[in-house]
Write an enzyme that holds these catalytic residues in place. Structure first.
Site, PDB file in Angstrom:
ATOM      1  N   SER A 241       5.386  28.971  -3.628  1.00  0.00           N
ATOM      2  CA  SER A 241       6.625  29.365  -2.004  1.00  0.00           C
ATOM      3  C   SER A 241       7.477  28.938  -2.529  1.00  0.00           C
ATOM      4  O   SER A 241       8.866  29.871  -1.418  1.00  0.00           O
ATOM      5  CB  SER A 241       5.853  30.112  -1.074  1.00  0.00           C
ATOM      6  OG  SER A 241       5.574  29.310  -0.843  1.00  0.00           O
TER       7      SER A 241
ATOM      8  N   LYS B 138       5.877  32.861   8.157  1.00  0.00           N
ATOM      9  CA  LYS B 138       7.190  31.782   7.375  1.00  0.00           C
ATOM     10  C   LYS B 138       8.326  32.620   7.950  1.00  0.00           C
ATOM     11  O   LYS B 138       8.838  31.857   8.897  1.00  0.00           O
ATOM     12  CB  LYS B 138       7.174  32.510   5.813  1.00  0.00           C
ATOM     13  CG  LYS B 138       5.983  31.608   5.290  1.00  0.00           C
ATOM     14  CD  LYS B 138       5.934  31.802   3.908  1.00  0.00           C
ATOM     15  CE  LYS B 138       5.215  31.095   3.025  1.00  0.00           C
ATOM     16  NZ  LYS B 138       4.908  31.470   1.438  1.00  0.00           N
TER      17      LYS B 138
END
Length: 347
Positions: free
Chosen positions: A242, A287
């Protein structure tokens, strides 16, 4: 003490003991929380995250930060019920079923190995995407990932072999290699040109009939690249794909004059393929929290993650929708210069 009082005391003690014991019982859930945030154009423990050798680089400023998710729990190290309950009450934490992170058919070690492999692949494709954006030529390479047990290719084509040709025709990609094999009638021989640790050789493999009736040899392939100079990415004990978008942006920034960010604090997430396409990721809520805590004011978000991100974005964090590396660069340019459109990430 009366019998009644003693009974109530014992009952109360047992209830408390059961409650404490129940709170400590292991449960098949995993807690996801904001993990470390690292500036891809900065340093980690005094060492640059991105090092380029063999090509001119330029100084830069600001932040292009990758964000991560930390987890607690899993098979063999399960969390207690109380920990899960705390997580359910905290908006910055997600509590998910164990099999979401650790599929039942895989061991913890296998999951961690897969994450490590995905990180390595992400670094390769991120470099390819950045160089492609800069129009710096490199080679696409078809590499043997593995061979099926008992297949004709087992023991003949080895993991790490680079397939350079099939029956004398240059191998331009995985599909081209597969198509060249399928042209054969099952039972025919097919000759692979192979680069094995620098030694070039021909390897002949007999084809067999596959499930669809077409010729196969039982080889599994992957794409790798030969770059004209070295790009090394070092982020420590972090796995998964990611961070690809932020790696590509960091490489691009180091290879171009002037700071891409204009000194702004930008964070983001998203997978990256060699063509420059940004893909969706997991743990977007955690995140964003990590990015905000690290001082970011702008968060680059894969378009597929926009609905979830927009529903949980921390105050003061601007979400920018991205689909490609080129689009992310244009959005950052528009933010830096104050001119041009910036795609908004909305629900």
């Amino acid at each position: 003490m009366s019998r009644r009082a003693l009974t109530l005391l014992v009952a109360g003690f047992l209830t408390l003991a059961l409650a404490v014991g129940g709170a400590m019982l292991p449960v098949p859930y995993v807690v996801l929380s904001p993990g470390p945030t690292e500036n891809t154009i900065g340093d980690v423990k005094g060492k640059p995250v991105i090092t380029v050798t063999g090509h001119e680089t330029y100084p830069t400023t600001g932040m292009l930060s990758m964000v991560t998710v930390a987890y607690q729990g899993g098979p063999g190290n399960r969390i207690g019920l109380l920990t899960a309950l705390r997580g359910w009450l905290d908006d910055t934490i997600a509590v998910v079923p164990e099999e979401t992170i650790f599929p039942r058919e895989q061991t913890v070690e296998e999951v961690e190995e897969e994450n490590t492999a995905e990180m390595a692949t992400s670094q390769e494709t991120s470099t390819a995407a950045a160089l492609r954006e800069l129009k710096i030529a490199y080679q696409n390479v078809v590499e043997v990932a593995s061979t099926d047990k008992g297949s004709p290719a087992e023991g003949k084509l080895l993991p790490g072999d680079i397939i350079t040709s099939v029956d004398g025709t240059p191998a331009t990609g995985m599909e081209a290699v597969a198509a060249a094999v399928r042209k054969h009638t099952p039972g025919d021989d097919v000759t692979f040109g192979v680069d094995r640790k620098g030694a070039k050789q021909d390897v002949t493999v007999k084809t067999v009939k596959g499930p669809d009736g077409q010729a196969i040899v039982g080889v599994r392939m992957g794409m790798s690249y030969k770059f004209p100079f070295a790009v090394n990415i070092s982020v420590g004990d972090v796995g998964g794909p990611s961070a690809g978008l932020m790696f590509s942006l960091g490489i691009y920034d180091k290879l171009t004059p002037g700071p891409l960010t204009g000194g702004k604090a930008i964070a983001g997430t998203g997978t990256m393929d060699g063509e420059g396409n940004v893909g969706a990721i997991g743990g977007i809520e955690q995140k964003m929290v990590g990015a905000k805590k690290a001082g970011a004011t702008i968060f680059l978000t894969p378009s597929a993650n926009c609905p979830a991100a927009a529903a949980a974005v921390p105050a003061g964090l601007r979400l920018v929708k991205v689909d490609t590396l080129n689009g992310a660069i244009k959005a950052i340019d528009a933010i830096r210069t104050g001119s041009g459109s910036v795609p908004a990430c909305t629900s």
